[in-house]
Design a protein around this motif. Structure first.
Motif, PDB file in Angstrom:
ATOM      1  N   PHE A  31       0.825  -1.213   0.000  1.00 21.26           N
ATOM      2  CA  PHE A  31       0.000   0.000   0.000  1.00 21.26           C
ATOM      3  C   PHE A  31       0.860   1.264   0.000  1.00 21.26           C
ATOM      4  CE2 PHE A  31      -3.129  -3.095   1.485  1.00 21.26           C
ATOM      5  CZ  PHE A  31      -4.211  -2.773   0.662  1.00 21.26           C
ATOM      6  N   SER A  32       1.990   1.229   0.694  1.00 25.83           N
ATOM      7  CA  SER A  32       2.913   2.369   0.668  1.00 25.83           C
ATOM      8  C   SER A  32       3.481   2.557  -0.732  1.00 25.83           C
ATOM      9  CB  SER A  32       4.055   2.159   1.666  1.00 25.83           C
ATOM     10  OG  SER A  32       3.576   2.126   2.980  1.00 25.83           O
ATOM     11  N   PHE A  33       3.840   1.443  -1.368  1.00 30.11           N
ATOM     12  CA  PHE A  33       4.373   1.493  -2.727  1.00 30.11           C
ATOM     13  C   PHE A  33       3.304   1.999  -3.693  1.00 30.11           C
ATOM     14  CE2 PHE A  33       6.410   0.202  -6.588  1.00 30.11           C
ATOM     15  CZ  PHE A  33       7.760   0.167  -6.285  1.00 30.11           C
ATOM     16  N   PHE A  34       2.087   1.518  -3.517  1.00 32.13           N
ATOM     17  CA  PHE A  34       0.972   1.953  -4.365  1.00 32.13           C
ATOM     18  C   PHE A  34       0.737   3.455  -4.198  1.00 32.13           C
ATOM     19  CE2 PHE A  34      -3.679   2.516  -5.038  1.00 32.13           C
ATOM     20  CZ  PHE A  34      -3.714   2.184  -6.389  1.00 32.13           C
ATOM     21  N   GLY A  35       0.774   3.941  -2.960  1.00 33.85           N
ATOM     22  CA  GLY A  35       0.612   5.370  -2.709  1.00 33.85           C
ATOM     23  C   GLY A  35       1.702   6.190  -3.364  1.00 33.85           C
ATOM     24  N   PHE A  36       2.936   5.676  -3.326  1.00 37.61           N
ATOM     25  CA  PHE A  36       4.053   6.346  -3.983  1.00 37.61           C
ATOM     26  C   PHE A  36       3.816   6.451  -5.487  1.00 37.61           C
ATOM     27  CE2 PHE A  36       7.999   5.426  -6.379  1.00 37.61           C
ATOM     28  CZ  PHE A  36       8.636   6.642  -6.223  1.00 37.61           C
ATOM     29  N   LEU A  37       3.331   5.381  -6.096  1.00 41.43           N
ATOM     30  CA  LEU A  37       3.069   5.398  -7.537  1.00 41.43           C
ATOM     31  C   LEU A  37       1.935   6.357  -7.892  1.00 41.43           C
ATOM     32  CD1 LEU A  37       3.377   1.600  -8.441  1.00 41.43           C
ATOM     33  CD2 LEU A  37       5.060   3.412  -8.794  1.00 41.43           C
ATOM     34  N   ILE A  38       0.937   6.456  -7.034  1.00 40.16           N
ATOM     35  CA  ILE A  38      -0.159   7.399  -7.261  1.00 40.16           C
ATOM     36  C   ILE A  38       0.383   8.827  -7.263  1.00 40.16           C
ATOM     37  CG2 ILE A  38      -2.256   8.398  -6.262  1.00 40.16           C
ATOM     38  CD1 ILE A  38      -2.747   5.749  -7.638  1.00 40.16           C
ATOM     39  N   VAL A  39       1.258   9.131  -6.311  1.00 39.33           N
ATOM     40  CA  VAL A  39       1.861  10.461  -6.261  1.00 39.33           C
ATOM     41  C   VAL A  39       2.668  10.733  -7.537  1.00 39.33           C
ATOM     42  CG1 VAL A  39       3.556  11.905  -5.059  1.00 39.33           C
ATOM     43  CG2 VAL A  39       1.911  10.572  -3.741  1.00 39.33           C
ATOM     44  N   CYS A  40       3.423   9.733  -7.999  1.00 40.08           N
ATOM     45  CA  CYS A  40       4.189   9.879  -9.242  1.00 40.08           C
ATOM     46  C   CYS A  40       3.263  10.145 -10.425  1.00 40.08           C
ATOM     47  CB  CYS A  40       5.029   8.628  -9.495  1.00 40.08           C
ATOM     48  SG  CYS A  40       6.429   8.435  -8.379  1.00 40.08           S
ATOM     49  N   LEU A  41       2.134   9.442 -10.446  1.00 38.40           N
ATOM     50  CA  LEU A  41       1.164   9.627 -11.527  1.00 38.40           C
ATOM     51  C   LEU A  41       0.577  11.035 -11.492  1.00 38.40           C
ATOM     52  CD1 LEU A  41      -0.184   8.026 -13.838  1.00 38.40           C
ATOM     53  CD2 LEU A  41      -2.021   7.443 -12.254  1.00 38.40           C
ATOM     54  N   LEU A  42       0.284  11.530 -10.299  1.00 37.50           N
ATOM     55  CA  LEU A  42      -0.243  12.886 -10.156  1.00 37.50           C
ATOM     56  C   LEU A  42       0.782  13.922 -10.607  1.00 37.50           C
ATOM     57  CD1 LEU A  42      -2.067  12.587  -6.699  1.00 37.50           C
ATOM     58  CD2 LEU A  42      -3.124  12.737  -8.973  1.00 37.50           C
ATOM     59  N   LEU A  43       2.053  13.675 -10.298  1.00 40.63           N
ATOM     60  CA  LEU A  43       3.110  14.583 -10.746  1.00 40.63           C
ATOM     61  C   LEU A  43       3.192  14.603 -12.271  1.00 40.63           C
ATOM     62  CD1 LEU A  43       5.975  13.777  -8.200  1.00 40.63           C
ATOM     63  CD2 LEU A  43       4.731  15.936  -8.413  1.00 40.63           C
ATOM     64  N   TYR A  44       3.028  13.423 -12.877  1.00 40.82           N
ATOM     65  CA  TYR A  44       3.061  13.336 -14.334  1.00 40.82           C
ATOM     66  C   TYR A  44       1.909  14.130 -14.948  1.00 40.82           C
ATOM     67  CZ  TYR A  44       2.577  11.422 -19.015  1.00 40.82           C
ATOM     68  OH  TYR A  44       2.446  11.298 -20.377  1.00 40.82           O
ATOM     69  N   PHE A  45       0.706  13.949 -14.410  1.00 43.20           N
ATOM     70  CA  PHE A  45      -0.462  14.674 -14.939  1.00 43.20           C
ATOM     71  C   PHE A  45      -0.322  16.178 -14.721  1.00 43.20           C
ATOM     72  CE2 PHE A  45      -2.989  10.593 -14.461  1.00 43.20           C
ATOM     73  CZ  PHE A  45      -3.047  10.375 -15.822  1.00 43.20           C
ATOM     74  N   ALA A  46       0.231  16.567 -13.569  1.00 46.76           N
ATOM     75  CA  ALA A  46       0.435  17.991 -13.297  1.00 46.76           C
ATOM     76  C   ALA A  46       1.401  18.590 -14.313  1.00 46.76           C
ATOM     77  CB  ALA A  46       0.957  18.188 -11.880  1.00 46.76           C
ATOM     78  N   GLY A  47       2.458  17.845 -14.626  1.00 46.90           N
ATOM     79  CA  GLY A  47       3.415  18.316 -15.622  1.00 46.90           C
ATOM     80  C   GLY A  47       2.816  18.388 -17.005  1.00 46.90           C
ATOM     81  N   ALA A  48       1.958  17.415 -17.334  1.00 44.59           N
ATOM     82  CA  ALA A  48       1.325  17.386 -18.654  1.00 44.59           C
ATOM     83  C   ALA A  48       0.307  18.514 -18.807  1.00 44.59           C
ATOM     84  CB  ALA A  48       0.644  16.041 -18.871  1.00 44.59           C
ATOM     85  N   LEU A  49      -0.413  18.826 -17.723  1.00 42.13           N
ATOM     86  CA  LEU A  49      -1.425  19.883 -17.779  1.00 42.13           C
ATOM     87  C   LEU A  49      -0.804  21.257 -17.956  1.00 42.13           C
ATOM     88  CD1 LEU A  49      -3.905  18.665 -15.018  1.00 42.13           C
ATOM     89  CD2 LEU A  49      -4.316  18.736 -17.487  1.00 42.13           C
ATOM     90  N   ALA A  50       0.431  21.414 -17.513  1.00 37.20           N
ATOM     91  CA  ALA A  50       1.125  22.706 -17.649  1.00 37.20           C
ATOM     92  C   ALA A  50       1.708  22.841 -19.051  1.00 37.20           C
ATOM     93  CB  ALA A  50       2.208  22.827 -16.588  1.00 37.20           C
ATOM     94  N   LEU A  51       0.863  22.645 -20.047  1.00 31.55           N
ATOM     95  CA  LEU A  51       1.250  22.748 -21.456  1.00 31.55           C
ATOM     96  C   LEU A  51       2.423  21.829 -21.806  1.00 31.55           C
ATOM     97  CD1 LEU A  51       0.992  26.636 -21.872  1.00 31.55           C
ATOM     98  CD2 LEU A  51      -0.727  24.920 -22.449  1.00 31.55           C
ATOM     99  N   LEU A  52       2.526  20.731 -21.077  1.00 33.23           N
ATOM    100  CA  LEU A  52       3.590  19.734 -21.240  1.00 33.23           C
ATOM    101  C   LEU A  52       4.968  20.245 -20.796  1.00 33.23           C
ATOM    102  CD1 LEU A  52       2.685  18.157 -24.700  1.00 33.23           C
ATOM    103  CD2 LEU A  52       1.986  17.388 -22.439  1.00 33.23           C
ATOM    104  N   ILE A  53       5.067  21.541 -20.517  1.00 27.27           N
ATOM    105  CA  ILE A  53       6.363  22.101 -20.116  1.00 27.27           C
ATOM    106  C   ILE A  53       6.793  21.532 -18.772  1.00 27.27           C
ATOM    107  CG2 ILE A  53       7.580  24.234 -19.483  1.00 27.27           C
ATOM    108  CD1 ILE A  53       5.780  25.699 -21.477  1.00 27.27           C
ATOM    109  N   GLY A  54       5.816  21.274 -17.902  1.00 23.27           N
ATOM    110  CA  GLY A  54       6.123  20.741 -16.584  1.00 23.27           C
ATOM    111  C   GLY A  54       6.780  19.375 -16.624  1.00 23.27           C
ATOM    112  N   LEU A  55       6.609  18.666 -17.739  1.00 24.80           N
ATOM    113  CA  LEU A  55       7.222  17.340 -17.859  1.00 24.80           C
ATOM    114  C   LEU A  55       8.745  17.419 -17.906  1.00 24.80           C
ATOM    115  CD1 LEU A  55       4.837  15.567 -20.407  1.00 24.80           C
ATOM    116  CD2 LEU A  55       4.927  15.279 -17.935  1.00 24.80           C
ATOM    117  N   ILE A  56       9.265  18.591 -18.262  1.00 29.43           N
ATOM    118  CA  ILE A  56      10.718  18.763 -18.277  1.00 29.43           C
ATOM    119  C   ILE A  56      11.293  18.447 -16.899  1.00 29.43           C
ATOM    120  CG2 ILE A  56      12.597  20.451 -18.508  1.00 29.43           C
ATOM    121  CD1 ILE A  56      10.865  21.876 -20.608  1.00 29.43           C
ATOM    122  N   TRP A  57      10.549  18.804 -15.860  1.00 25.28           N
ATOM    123  CA  TRP A  57      10.979  18.538 -14.485  1.00 25.28           C
ATOM    124  C   TRP A  57      10.349  17.270 -13.919  1.00 25.28           C
ATOM    125  CZ3 TRP A  57       9.693  23.314 -16.409  1.00 25.28           C
ATOM    126  CH2 TRP A  57      10.717  24.275 -16.424  1.00 25.28           C
ATOM    127  N   ALA A  58       9.097  17.009 -14.329  1.00 20.05           N
ATOM    128  CA  ALA A  58       8.352  15.893 -13.726  1.00 20.05           C
ATOM    129  C   ALA A  58       8.934  14.532 -14.079  1.00 20.05           C
ATOM    130  CB  ALA A  58       6.884  15.956 -14.132  1.00 20.05           C
TER     131      ALA A  58
END
Length: 264
Positions: free
Chosen positions: A216-243
């Motif tokens: 469950f801890s590992f699953f939570g970590f992956l969810i956070v990673c997924l949210l970071l990816y979506f946040a980077g993608a929503l920022a006109l994909l520019i956020g993916l440079i860091w995400a």
């Protein structure tokens, strides 16, 4: 009196020497102190690790400085190779998603061969992507060409890739939950093959048993990673440079904390 103190000191020295045989060697206690929370296969399988999401992301962010270009070049190389592999596989098998005129049996056969070729050829490249993040997390030398460094393990990597896909797919058909469990539990199998020279089944079971201890801890970590990816993608994909570099190194940090360094 002098003789008494001399004898007493000798007795005390002898007592200390006898008691010291039960003391752990100090050199071993301090050895590897710079590696911090590096794990090992034994610790990983015993569940002797923790996944601190905030600390992991902070470390990954710090380690990403000066390493973003390396990760992005590796991603670009992988994408170019993947496109080339799919084109070659299409030519060899005649399979195309737009080939509506083919018979059902012919299409299924071509599709199967196509998937096998792609799985075989891309498995070492995927392992290389994993190892870029792992090596940065362990402060080891690496470069974008790391993705070409694991073709000597092509067969075990391809077999593991195919088995994981099949088991996960079957798991999703069985009320979804088994598929979610296996997709998380098998996540570290590919880097275990590349890093520890394991066989496909050994790597899959090592990953599953270790991750299950803190699933469950590992699953939570992956969810956070997924949210970071979506946040980077929503920022006109520019956020993916860091995400994307952050996520790649963060997963490398988790792998390092569970399984440690490469096998000798």
């Amino acid at each position: 009196m002098a003789g008494f103190y001399t004898q007493s000191n000798k007795d005390n020295k002898g007592h200390l020497e006898m008691s010291d045989i039960y003391k752990a060697p100090e050199a071993q206690l301090t050895e590897g102190g710079e590696s911090g929370s590096y794990g090992s296969l034994e610790k990983g399988l015993a569940g002797d690790y923790s996944i601190a999401i905030e600390d992991t992301l902070k470390e990954a962010w710090n380690r990403s400085k000066g390493k973003k270009l390396t990760i992005w070049l590796a991603l670009i190389l992988y994408f170019v190779c993947y496109v080339a592999i799919t084109l070659v596989a299409s030519v060899i098998t005649g399979y195309s998603a737009f080939n509506f005129g083919a018979s059902a049996n012919g299409a299924l056969t071509s599709m199967f061969l196509y998937q096998v070729i792609v799985a075989l050829a891309t498995a070492p490249l995927i392992a290389g992507l994993w190892m870029v993040g792992v090596k940065i997390a362990r402060e080891e030398q690496t470069s974008a060409t790391e993705i070409f460094s694991h073709f000597d393990k092509l067969l075990p990597l391809a077999i593991a890739n195919i088995l994981i896909s099949i088991f996960t797919l079957v798991g999703f058909f069985l009320f979804v939950i088994p598929g979610i469990y296996l997709s998380v539990a098998y996540l570290l199998a590919i880097p275990l093959i590349a890093d520890k020279n394991m066989g496909p089944w050994q790597a899959m079971e090592t990953s599953r048993k270790a991750i299950t201890k803190h699933w469950f801890s590992f699953f939570g970590f992956l969810i956070v990673c997924l949210l970071l990816y979506f946040a980077g993608a929503l920022a006109l994909l520019i956020g993916l440079i860091w995400a994307l570099p952050l996520i790649a190194i963060a997963i490398g940090v988790v792998y390092r904390n569970i399984f440690g360094g490469p096998e000798d």
